[in-house]
Design an enzyme around this catalytic site. Structure first.
Site, mmCIF file in Angstrom:
data_model
loop_
_atom_site.group_PDB
_atom_site.id
_atom_site.type_symbol
_atom_site.label_atom_id
_atom_site.label_comp_id
_atom_site.label_asym_id
_atom_site.label_seq_id
_atom_site.Cartn_x
_atom_site.Cartn_y
_atom_site.Cartn_z
ATOM 1 N N HIS A 103 51.011 36.546 76.812
ATOM 2 C CA HIS A 103 52.288 35.982 76.332
ATOM 3 C C HIS A 103 53.415 36.349 77.294
ATOM 4 O O HIS A 103 54.303 35.542 77.567
ATOM 5 C CB HIS A 103 52.654 36.551 74.957
ATOM 6 C CG HIS A 103 51.701 36.191 73.868
ATOM 7 N ND1 HIS A 103 50.893 37.111 73.250
ATOM 8 C CD2 HIS A 103 51.443 34.996 73.271
ATOM 9 C CE1 HIS A 103 50.171 36.517 72.316
ATOM 10 N NE2 HIS A 103 50.481 35.236 72.312
ATOM 11 N N MET B 122 42.849 38.256 77.570
ATOM 12 C CA MET B 122 43.786 38.854 76.606
ATOM 13 C C MET B 122 43.884 37.944 75.375
ATOM 14 O O MET B 122 43.983 36.722 75.502
ATOM 15 C CB MET B 122 45.175 38.961 77.228
ATOM 16 C CG MET B 122 45.191 39.835 78.455
ATOM 17 S SD MET B 122 45.913 41.412 78.071
ATOM 18 C CE MET B 122 45.797 42.209 79.678
#
Ligand code: PAF
Length: 288
Positions: free
Chosen positions: A37, A186
């Site tokens: 992110h 991730m």
């Protein structure tokens, strides 16, 4: 960085910058931010003057209520990380701000883009939930550009299709997958893996990496590449839910890798369902 919770606060916060000609980027997230992110937020800062991060665990895209209930949440931590990565505004609405009483509209991309791969296993409704919430977020923020991760390759394709089909003025950018040093992609769901499961989770990357080596070694036969990738998962005692080699634009199955092909994998590891993918490039290019 400011946190806003309502659409009217959000629009008010963006009014002056917009009038002053500043461009806006949106990074839609469901929170529990990780390095993936943060790379989207940094890319947003590069792509526009202002970076808005939305934080909303969207109930309509979860096919499994247990997955929704177990989805990790920590707004304070997210706010800190988003700010450090350069976000200007965090939009963190409550569910009834996004889906008020009486809400009955859906935005659906139909056909193979939502029915293949994830759609075949989670149901196309997952993507209908994604496109509904993303189109709403795009309408709420009105960004010049919105950024999504390549880890959710099918989601990115579906969102691009929606943006094209609905003539949305927002540019859709896709940012490469960020991996742990050992190759695990991730994901906010990784925190739910136990120590042993965390090791087993490497099965997905092992499959992708093995396929890449096969292609770079001159093997272009999809069946043989898929078999090698599947075999690479066996030592981890992980069975793929699907392992598929498809056209990266329309997700149709590929039999020969004579141009870029998307290798996508999903597997359950302990209580967590993980996905990953890579683009296989036949002429010695670097796989993403
Ligand atoms: O990728 C995600 O986290 C979600 O699907 C998104 C795009 C934020 C929509 O809820």
């Amino acid at each position: 960085m400011r946190t806003v919770r309502t659409i009217s606060e959000l629009r008010a916060a963006l009014r002056t910058p917009r009038t002053n000609g500043r461009t806006v980027a949106l990074v839609p997230t469901m929170g529990y931010l990780h390095e993936g992110h943060l790379s989207l937020i940094r890319a947003a800062r590069e792509a526009a003057d202002l970076a808005v991060v939305s934080l909303f665990v969207n109930p309509t895209q979860f096919n499994d209520p247990n997955d929704l209930a177990a989805y990790p949440r920590d707004e304070q931590r997210d706010a800190l990380l988003a700010q450090e990565a350069g976000a200007d505004l965090l939009f963190a609405p409550q569910p009834d701000e996004v889906y008020p009483r009486g809400f009955t509209t859906q935005v659906r991309v139909t056909g193979p883009l939502t029915e293949a791969l994830e759609g075949a296993h989670r149901g196309a409704d997952h993507f209908h939930g994604v496109t509904t919430v993303v189109s709403k977020l795009l309408n709420m923020v009105g960004p010049d550009v919105a950024l999504f991760g390549q880890k959710d390759a099918q989601q990115a394709l579906v969102i691009r299709r929606m943006a094209t089909d609905l003539d949305l003025p927002t540019r859709i950018e896709v940012v490469p997958t960020v991996r742990e040093p050992d190759g695990l992609a991730m994901s906010s769901r990784n925190v739910r893996l136990s120590g042993t499961e965390r090791e087993q989770a490497l099965a997905l990357h092992a499959a992708l990496h093995t396929a890449e080596r096969h292609v770079h070694g001159g093997d272009h036969d999809a069946a043989s590449i898929l078999q090698a990738a599947r075999d690479a998962m066996t030592p981890f005692a992980v069975e793929p839910e699907y392992l598929a080699l498809v056209d990266p634009e329309d997700l149709s199955p590929v039999t020969t890798v004579d141009q870029d092909a998307l290798l996508a994998v999903a597997a359950h590891v302990g209580p967590v369902r993980l996905i990953d993918n890579t683009i296989l490039t036949p002429n010695g290019g670097t796989a993403r």
